[in-house]
Structure formats: C-alpha cells, structure tokens
Scaffold this active site. Structure first.
Site, PDB file in Angstrom:
ATOM      1  N   ASP A  96      51.268  -1.953 -25.420  1.00 53.66           N
ATOM      2  CA  ASP A  96      50.334  -3.052 -25.636  1.00 53.66           C
ATOM      3  C   ASP A  96      49.371  -2.824 -26.787  1.00 53.66           C
ATOM      4  OD1 ASP A  96      48.863  -1.043 -24.531  1.00 53.66           O
ATOM      5  OD2 ASP A  96      47.875  -2.267 -23.000  1.00 53.66           O
ATOM      6  N   ASP A 118      50.825   2.165 -29.753  1.00 54.04           N
ATOM      7  CA  ASP A 118      52.205   2.076 -29.277  1.00 54.04           C
ATOM      8  C   ASP A 118      53.164   1.561 -30.343  1.00 54.04           C
ATOM      9  OD1 ASP A 118      51.601   2.893 -26.629  1.00 54.04           O
ATOM     10  OD2 ASP A 118      50.878   0.885 -26.159  1.00 54.04           O
ATOM     11  N   ASP A 121      53.656   2.180 -20.572  1.00 49.92           N
ATOM     12  CA  ASP A 121      52.240   2.488 -20.690  1.00 49.92           C
ATOM     13  C   ASP A 121      51.608   2.259 -19.319  1.00 49.92           C
ATOM     14  OD1 ASP A 121      49.873   3.122 -21.950  1.00 49.92           O
ATOM     15  OD2 ASP A 121      49.435   1.060 -22.498  1.00 49.92           O
TER      16      ASP A 121
END
Length: 813
Positions: free
Chosen positions: A500, A504, A331
C-alpha cells in the site's frame, strides 16, 4: 476572482518560464494566492485550460480496425486457402471461395464486436483508477480527482503521492522526489521551497504544499498515464502460450498436408483438383481462426467480473499470473489490520515524575498535523478532549521514511519554545501505546487461503523460544528487504505481493502480481498489476478464485482448439488416404461457420468449479490433453466411416438403408457425426468432474442445441449437388446421435486418466498440505498478534512445524 479576459491572459502568460521566476511572481502571473482558488474560479479555469489529463489516443477508424482483424497471421492461412479454391479447385471453386470469404467476414465481425466490448470494459476499469489529490478550494482541504486541477491551485504532496501536475513548492523543509522515470537520474532528488516538481514523479519523503503551474498536455511529461499503458501492454507468458498453440495447429496441418500430397499425388496418382479439395478440408477445418481474439475477450470479460467484485486489473494478462500464485506476501498495516489506530490511555507509561499522562498525549498531538492527517496523527489528535489544543505556531519537520520520525517546533501561550518528536522508536511507542487491531475477518480469510492453495503461514520472530517457525521476519522491514525476499521466492514460486505504501513500490514491481490495497498511495497503485477497491483479505480470495475460473475458461478453449485441429487433420486424412473418400470442403466450411456461434457462447460461459489449487496455462497439459481428445475423436470418426460406408453393421442392427457406395448420403452422415462430436466435446472439457455433474452455462447449452438442430436438419433434408450431399432421413440421424452418445462417455474417463498421468500424486500431497496448514492454524486464536515488548516483534501465527515441510507463505509487518 479573475474575469474571463484575465483568465485568457493567464493562459498566454503561462508560456513564460514559471519554473524559474520568484515564487511571488508566480502568484501574480497566475492571479492566485496561498489560500487557493474558490470552487467557482476553479470551474472557470477548467474551461480555459481543460482537464488535467492527457488526450486519449484517437480511436482507429472502423474500416481500419475491421481490416486489421481480418488480416491476422492465422487469417493468412485461410486466405491462402480461398485463393487455392479459386485457382485450383473443381468447378465449384468460385462458390467455395465465396464461402471462405464469408467465414472470414463472420469471424471478423464477431471479433470486432467482442473487442469493442472489451475496450469498453478496459475504459470502465481505468475510470476507477483516476488519480486523486488533495487540493485547497474555498479555504478547505479536500480530496479530489486530479483531472480538476488548474494552474493556480494549491495542492498537498505527501510520501507515496504521484505528483499530478507541474508545480512550484511552497514553504517547508524539503521533499525527496523520485524522477528517474522522467530524467533517468538514479535515486531520489531533494527539492526545496521554490523548486519545481514534475507531473508523474513520485514523492518519497517529506510533505509540502505547492502551487500548480501546468496541467494536462502542458506538463513536462505524461508519465502517470504512461505507467498504466506500459503495464497493460505486457503480454509475456500468455502471448507465448498462444503462439505455441498456433504453431502446433499450423504444424499439425502442415504434416497432414505433406502426407496427403505425397501419398495422394505421387503414390496414388490422384487428380490434382481432388488433392486440392482434401488440402482445403484440412486448412479450413483445422485452423483455430478465432482463438487469439477469443482468449483476449475471455480475459477482458473476466476483468469485468473482477471489477464488479472490487478488483481492477491494470494489466490484463495479470489474470493468468493471479491464478498461478502459490505464495502471497502481505503487508500488515491496513491488510491484516484495520489501519485505524487508537490510543489506549490506560497503558500510557510515564517515566518523568513531573509529567502527567494528559501532557504526554498533548505533546504527541502537538507533534501531529491537524489538516491532511494520516492514521497516527488522527489517533493522537483524536485522543484530546478538544483538538484545538494541538496547535500554536509551529515549524514542521516532516515524516522521514529512513528515520521513521517526525518532529514539530511550537510556541506555547507563554512564548516558550518546545520541540516534540513522534515516530517509531520503541521508547515513544511505549509512551503512547498505539494499537492497530486485527480485522475480524483475518482468521477466516487465511483459512480460506489454505483451502484454495494459497498457503499462508507463520509470520513471527521470537528470540527466546523453542518453537520452530516456518518463516520469520523482523519488525520494520525496509523496502530493500522486501524486494530481496520476493526475488528469492520467485526462484521457485509464482509470487504475489500485497502493498500500500511507497516503500512497497519496488517489491510490487518485482512480484509476479503486484496488488495494491484499497486506499493505497498513488505510487503503489501505479506500480501494481491489480488494484483493490474494497478493504480486507476476502476480496483477494474472490479475485484469486475468479482468476482461476477465467484461466480455466481459457484453458478449456485452447484444449478444445487443439483437439479439433488434431481431429480434423488426422480423421479426414486417414479417410481420404485409406478409402479415397474426398470429404466436401463446403461441409467443413458449414461446420466452421456454425462453430462461430458456439465460440461466442464460450466467451460468455461461467466456470462454476474453478481449480482448488494454483493453476496456469501449461503447454504440456494443453498439448497432451488436446492430442489425446483429438486422436480419440479422429479414431471414432474413422470407425464410423468404415462401419457405415464399408459394412452393413448399421443396416442390420437398426434397419436403416445401406450407405455403401452412396457417396452423397455418406457425406451428410459424416458431416453430422463430426458436427455433433466436435461441439459435445466442450461439455467434457469445461467440467472438472463428470460432465453430467457440472451443468454447463445456459448460453453454451442453448448454442449447442441451436447449432445441432440446424446441423441435423441439414443432414436430414439437404440436397446440394455442388457440395455433393444428399439427405439421409431421420432414421440415420437418430443412429448417428446414438453412436455419438455411446462414444461420448469414454471422453470423461479419458479426462481423469490424463489428469492422473500429468499430476501423479500431486493432488494427494496438496490435500495433506491443506490439512497440515489448517491444523497449525487452529493455534491462531490463542497466539495471534502478541506484541512482545522485550524485542518489539509481532507474532501473527505460531507454528511448531519442522522447517523441512513444504509450506509456502510469507507476510511482514
């Protein structure tokens, strides 16, 4: 504040249906208000209701644990050998039986102590994953451990939170809650004011406050703890590898036993008790009794090392997967960037003539929360000279993960109504110019990835460019896109994913290794295999290298176990069949007992030079290497026996006494040769280079010296009729040491030969790949993080490499 008696009354009244009665009745029954509890009252209630966590499983009694370790599948073979010794061996059967039982007890004690240490490590790691929540105490919001929650507390729930208790929602719009793990309902369920949310469910959308109505064992479910347990108990490939190695060892022993029985009993017509003694030699010396426990302890001890570097493993076997990762998806926000937004006032663009820049900032701040602020809210409110300007009476429309937008309605000092929206639409971003700077460490971190086989490459999307990109991904990938990307990558790669947020979670679960960064949401932490406690990319590099070192340690031991089994089975089998020399089971037992000390040292040994490339427990490599080493050592043992027992080579060369026809002294000589070579093998296995270049761990070296000092002394002085041994003196001991040293060096050459045969030109190809990546990465300083306003994409790295190149690496923003 409620008194002690009234608190007891609350505990009784909680048995009522607090989830069904009107919300005001809930406050009355719980003796609380919307302003929350005081700190003192929270402590008093904690004494009455207990901590907000499930009761730990009761620890098994020490006796039950001890016997469970003693009666493992591999132990059954040794126990069968003990029974054989008692029933069929010569007159020394009783002593041999006691010796085998002693071996079992010593091994079990070591395993028990090591597993106890392992349990403490796991408990320490889990303590670092205690769920957090925002609670209103003494009129102030603060982040606390969820275990302190009590009925009557007011908590804040936001996207990504795993709800830590059963609670009733207060005023606001709605929440979307994923409770599929609890009820089996597919998709998020909409919850409004007054409705109940359950412990362990995940908030997907919206932000509301709630009053706690049940905690700990009184909640509807204990899903939060269950999530961690389920992931910890996954074994997969590791269990398969251990089982296959055990099977190989058992099959090798079974083949040796079958050949010995056929040749010795039916062809050579030898005494039945002699046959039994030879079979016991193969069983006692060939079974890797401690292997499952040793491998488990290596992983748990390794997880402690990871914990100390800022990495918590929720699933122990994820260490093996982490070492094998060759594609790492990351990410952007908070990982490649600082996740600390700031507003550049100089870049604010105003499209209305009647509006000033300050008014744009004020509108953005009024669309933000004052309490429980996220990064964007903090940036907007922090841009004001006085944060108090951001508030009047408001009705909130909370952040929506689908629309990526939030809105607030407020009344100004003149009584006029205003509605302000804040979110990701390009026109709003252009107005505010929020900027999330790259971490200073990201350049060196990605370079380190390339040097260590984690090939991270282009993360860009250009609509009008002549540049060929290796991978390109659009801005604002949704959860489904990430999931499908990971799924596609897994067809050819071991894929790790760093995430996070709640978006996700599906990808974290899908990836071979899900990694939650520091300050990740509770949902992301629960879905991941590994949780980072330090920010940035460098901690991931440390975790990968540590995982490879741990895996290499496991690989070393499995190769060692296979080698010893092959060496014992075929070495002693050929000696028994060709020269009808029956090695004493007592001496094999002595080797096995002394090896327990080395086994303990192996679990504590540190790998100083882990693999520079992704690695895994490959059965082909383990079997091939173990069989080659074992066969070579069996050969030099057979050659030594022939030279010492059938020729005068050693007496003529070194002027030592002749051992021909002296079975008792030959027994001691053979014992010392086997003992030295067996343990010296580990110095070859544990090094990637020449064994004398990489120094072994101090504990391992000390263990070798101690054990071989005992073995040498035993061979020199021992005189034991039951074991059929007689001391050979220091001259013969020196000759045996010299013989082993001479034939030890070829093991190192064989190591490089095996590696070349198994890998071919793969190593050279990888070196070329690393150079290619580093050359491409040199462009990073000129092209990193370019924000193209025309199509709103982020370029983290431009690479003009043809797509046909075998470059692996993914990232998204």
């Amino acid at each position: 504040m409620a008194t002690g008696d009234s608190l007891e009354d609350i505990k009784i009244e909680i048995d009522d249906d607090l989830e069904k009665i009107p919300i005001e009745e809930v406050f009355k029954k719980l003796r609380c208000s919307r302003e929350g509890l005081s700190g003192a009252e929270g402590k008093e209630r904690l004494k009455i209701f207990g901590p907000n966590k499930l009761e730990n499983k009761k620890k098994e009694h020490i006796t039950l644990r001890f016997f469970a370790l003693m009666f493992k599948p591999l132990s059954w073979v040794i126990q069968a050998a003990a029974i054989m010794a008692m029933l069929f061996a010569n007159g020394d059967g009783r002593q041999l039986f006691l010796g085998i039982v002693c071996l079992l007890i010593v091994n079990t004690i070591i395993c028990y102590l090591k597993e106890d240490d392992a349990a403490n490590v796991v408990a320490m790691a889990r303590a670092g994953l205690s769920p957090k929540t925002k609670v209103l105490r003494d009129g102030k919001w603060s982040e606390q451990e969820a275990s302190i929650l009590v009925p009557g507390d007011i908590v804040s729930i936001k996207p990504g939170d795993i709800i830590p208790c059963d609670a009733r929602l207060l005023e606001g719009d709605t929440l979307k809650v994923d409770q599929s793990a609890l009820t089996g309902e597919f998709g998020p369920i909409t919850k409004g004011p007054g409705e109940e949310v359950f412990s362990g469910t995940t908030c997907k959308q919206g932000e509301m406050e709630a009053v706690v109505i049940a905690t700990g064992v009184h909640t509807f479910s204990g899903t939060t703890a269950h999530l961690v347990d389920n992931r910890t108990n996954k074994v997969g490939h590791f269990r398969k590898v251990v089982t296959e190695i055990e099977n190989l060892c058992v099959i090798s022993i079974a083949i040796g036993i079958s050949i010995e029985v056929i040749v010795m009993y039916w062809i050579q017509r030898r005494n039945f008790s002699d046959v039994i003694n030879n079979l016991l030699v193969l069983v006692i010396g060939g079974i890797p009794l401690a292997m499952p426990t040793v491998l488990y302890v290596i992983m748990v001890t390794g997880s402690l090392r990871l914990y100390r570097t800022g990495t918590i493993t929720q699933r122990i076997t994820a260490i093996e997967d982490m070492a094998a990762i060759d594609v790492l998806c990351s990410d952007k926000t908070g990982t490649l960037t600082l996740n600390k937004l700031s507003v550049d006032k100089n870049l604010i663009k105003v499209y209305s003539k009647d509006v000033e820049k300050e008014q744009v900032l004020l509108l953005a701040a009024r669309a933000s929360r004052i309490e429980n602020r996220d990064g964007i809210d903090a940036a907007m409110v922090g841009s004001l000279a006085d944060p108090k300007e951001a508030r009047a009476g408001i009705r909130e429309v909370h952040f929506n993960l689908v629309d990526k937008r939030t809105a607030l309605t407020y009344i100004d000092g003149n009584g006029d109504w205003h509605r302000v929206s804040k979110g990701t639409p390009e026109q709003i971003l252009d107005l505010c110019n929020a900027r999330d700077d790259l971490r200073k460490s990201v350049h060196s971190a990605i370079r380190n990835y390339a040097e260590r086989g984690l090939k991270s490459f282009a993360i860009s999307w250009f609509r009008n460019t002549n540049c060929n990109t290796v991978f390109f991904f659009p801005y604002q990938l949704c959860s489904e896109h990430k999931y499908h990307i990971v799924n596609k990558l897994q067809e050819r790669h071991i894929c790790g994913l760093i995430g996070d947020g709640v978006d996700d979670v599906p990808s974290l679960k899908k990836a071979d290794v899900g990694i939650a960064v520091a300050n990740a949401t509770e949902a992301a932490r629960a879905a991941s295999d590994i949780v980072l406690t330090e920010p940035g990319l460098s901690v991931i590099i440390d975790a990968v290298l540590a995982s490879r070192a741990i895996l290499q340690q496991m690989k070393h031991y499995t190769i060692y176990a296979v080698s010893i089994t092959i060496r014992v089975v075929f070495g002693f089998m050929f000696i028994a069949l060709i020269w009808k020399f029956d090695f004493s089971p007592f001496m094999v037992l002595a080797i096995a007992l002394l090896n327990e000390e080395t086994t303990k040292a192996i679990t504590m040994d540190n790998v100083t030079n882990p693999s520079p490339t992704p690695d895994s427990l490959k059965l082909k490599e383990i079997f091939a290497t173990g069989v080659v080493y074992g066969s070579y050592m069996a050969l030099i043992t057979v050659v030594f026996f022939w030279a010492a027992y059938r020729t005068d080579i050693f007496p003529r060369t070194f002027h030592v006494r002749d051992l021909r026809g002296n079975e008792a002294e030959m027994m001691c000589a053979l014992y010392l040769q086997v003992s030295i070579m067996s343990q010296a093998l580990f110095f070859v296995i544990q090094s990637r280079s020449w064994f004398f270049v990489e120094r072994p761990g101090e504990l391992l070296f000390l263990s070798f010296v101690t054990v071989q000092t005992i073995a040498t002394t035993l061979a020199v002085y021992a005189s034991w009729e039951t074991a059929r041994i007689e001391g050979i003196g220091w001259s013969w001991a020196g000759v045996i040491w010299l013989y082993n040293i001479i034939f030890f060096f070829p093991l190192d050459i064989m190591k490089f030969g095996i590696r070349y045969i198994l890998t071919g030109k793969a190593q050279s190809l990888f070196d070329n790949m690393v150079h290619l990546v580093l050359n491409s990465y040199a462009k990073l300083s000129n092209g990193i993080y370019n924000h193209t306003q025309a199509d709103h994409t982020y370029s983290l790295l431009e690479v003009s490499t043809p797509p046909s190149q075998d470059l692996r690496g993914v990232g998204w923003v």
